[in-house]
Design an enzyme around this catalytic site. Sequence first.
Site, PDB file in Angstrom:
ATOM      1  N   CYS A  88       0.195  -1.123  -0.172  1.00  0.00           N
ATOM      2  CA  CYS A  88       0.207   0.093   0.297  1.00  0.00           C
ATOM      3  C   CYS A  88       0.556   1.617   0.193  1.00  0.00           C
ATOM      4  CB  CYS A  88      -0.765  -0.027   1.625  1.00  0.00           C
ATOM      5  SG  CYS A  88      -1.956  -1.450   1.230  1.00  0.00           S
ATOM      6  N   CYS A 126      -2.844   0.542   5.437  1.00  0.00           N
ATOM      7  CA  CYS A 126      -1.905  -0.676   5.857  1.00  0.00           C
ATOM      8  C   CYS A 126      -1.353  -0.849   6.790  1.00  0.00           C
ATOM      9  CB  CYS A 126      -0.174  -0.484   4.816  1.00  0.00           C
ATOM     10  SG  CYS A 126       0.776  -1.314   4.579  1.00  0.00           S
TER      11      CYS A 126
END
Lengths: 284, 367
Positions: A265, A271
């Site tokens: 991410c 994330c």
Amino acid sequence: MNKQHYNFAYLDEQTKRMIRRAILKGIAVPGYQVPFASREMPMPYGWGTGGVQVTAAVLGRDDVLKVIDQGSDDTTNAVAIRGFFKKTAGVETTTQTREATVIQTRHRIPEEPLKAHQILVYQVPIPEPLRFLEPRETETRKMHALSEYGLMHVKLYEDITRHGHIATTYAYPVQVDGHYVMDPSPTPKFDNPKMQRMAALQLFGAGREKRIYAIPPHTEVVSLDFDDHPFSIQQWDRPCELCGARDSYLDEIVLDDKGKRMFACSDTDHCERRQSAQGEARHG
Amino acid sequence: MYVAVKGGEKAIAEAHRLLAEDRRGDPDVAEIGTDQIASQLTLAVDRAMAEGSLYDRGLAALAIKQARGDLIEAIFLLRAYRTTLPRFGYSAPLETQDMLLRRRVSAVFKDLPGGQILGPTFDYTHRLLDFDLESPGEMPDAESFDADVVHGTVPRITDLINNEDGMIEPDVRSDPEVEPDDLTREPLAFPADRSLRLQALARGDEGFLLALGYSTQRGYARTHPFAGEIRFGMVEVEFFVEELGFAVTLGRVSVTECQMVTQFRGTPTQPAQFTRGYGLVFGQSERKSMSMALVDRALRRAEFDEDLVASAQDEEFVLSHCDNIQATGFIEHLKLPHYVDFQAELELLRKIRRGQDERNAAQEAAE
């Protein structure tokens, strides 16, 4: 820095008032580029001076500030700008999207949907979406006033004839509230749908080019396309290797010189939050 | 990796520590003082003040020291400081004919009232390295310093020629009732008037203006210039105080003024006369003021119905790109991470390649 020498959030109140006027005008005319008397900031032009001035003008003592660059809180420029406001405004800062009231960003919109009490401030290098088609400001202002966007459609059409699809991947032009074609700043087109009817106020600052523009909450923001070639966003055929997300924008990280890659991410807060939720679920 | 996953803050602090170390240089060599810079690197100080739009020799010297001699970085420091200062008004127009002259030359007359004053100049020096300067030497004769300062009014070349029936276009006096626009307080809009253009050129990059001025000499919008007059010295800055009802002197600044006299054939409605380009720069910089005057004249093309054929005549092009702080910022911002957009382009390239491969394969199969 000696605090007595600088006003709250660096800029003097007169300058902030001037910037706020430009912001209000921008909100009143969504997508219109309002000229403003951009100041010389203690950081270089092209490094977020527009965003910094907008943030300085809207920041209050109770605000919680988040600064991201490429979706990450820890990139060098994000660190420098966060440090600047910590020093000059003494406001609380955070890396968590949901805790922030003001988010200054370069090149990304957070994955987590923003809420009505939040303001998203974009750093903009070239605010004029028509600039690379027509370099003259005197001409482009006329084109905007007349909603004369044929040139842009021709450009997109030429992409299709050459490549079979529109070959613009970031800074993908949008039309705001049915009139002004606007540059969303160099965010990947992946982020364009998030701008549509966003609950948060979106402000755009271009310091070097001396322009501010805005999208009020819940405004219609449409990415330009054709009926037979509808707008589409980037997709990956694999999930984030760290959190497993399938619906976020992924960075490709080169691991060695033998073609080994990792995809993760770009929105680091998104994330990390997903990873810790998974950790809790496993341990809980 | 400059995009540290964590610890960006620490890396930045460390980078700044290294910068401070390099600035200081060899600790066995005496540290340079800002007073030394202010009094011995005067032309560097002049340039920093001019393009920094801030007349303060001490601050300019400090900026040069902090910038390790990188003048654009020093200019940037001054600009960022300047922008925090309150603006309390604007001065009365400088009366450059009353300048305390240190230098004044005209290339268009052999001699003229007030005379030719060479003053401190590199002109006519042989550019041979002077190895005597490697070690501290004797003080030059101090007597001669003040002797070359000329007091009293010395008319400017343009006023002198003007006595002869408008052979040169007259001075334009600004309307004292109208407050001049300020480039640093209002966004620049096009078309810009001449005073705004001159403001932009005065703080514009010396190298950029030099190249543009040079291009006009080589035929890209040629204006047939003559250096009518170049003068350098101190002028008083006067400020009109409403409460007092008269102007008071705030201080003196050193400036270089250049009046370029250029040819003009005239039109059916305008008589043939010399036209002018104007340059005014803080400190002593003949290169900059001359370049500025050439570009100013080139930018006046609309007034004289001249065709737009070259960059130097193009107001949007010149004014949008002459500021070195804007230019350096935007060029150097390419150092910032761009990996999100690069990723998007990489994906696009792969997609285009896949399309090409598929088309090629289909073509091969058909054959």
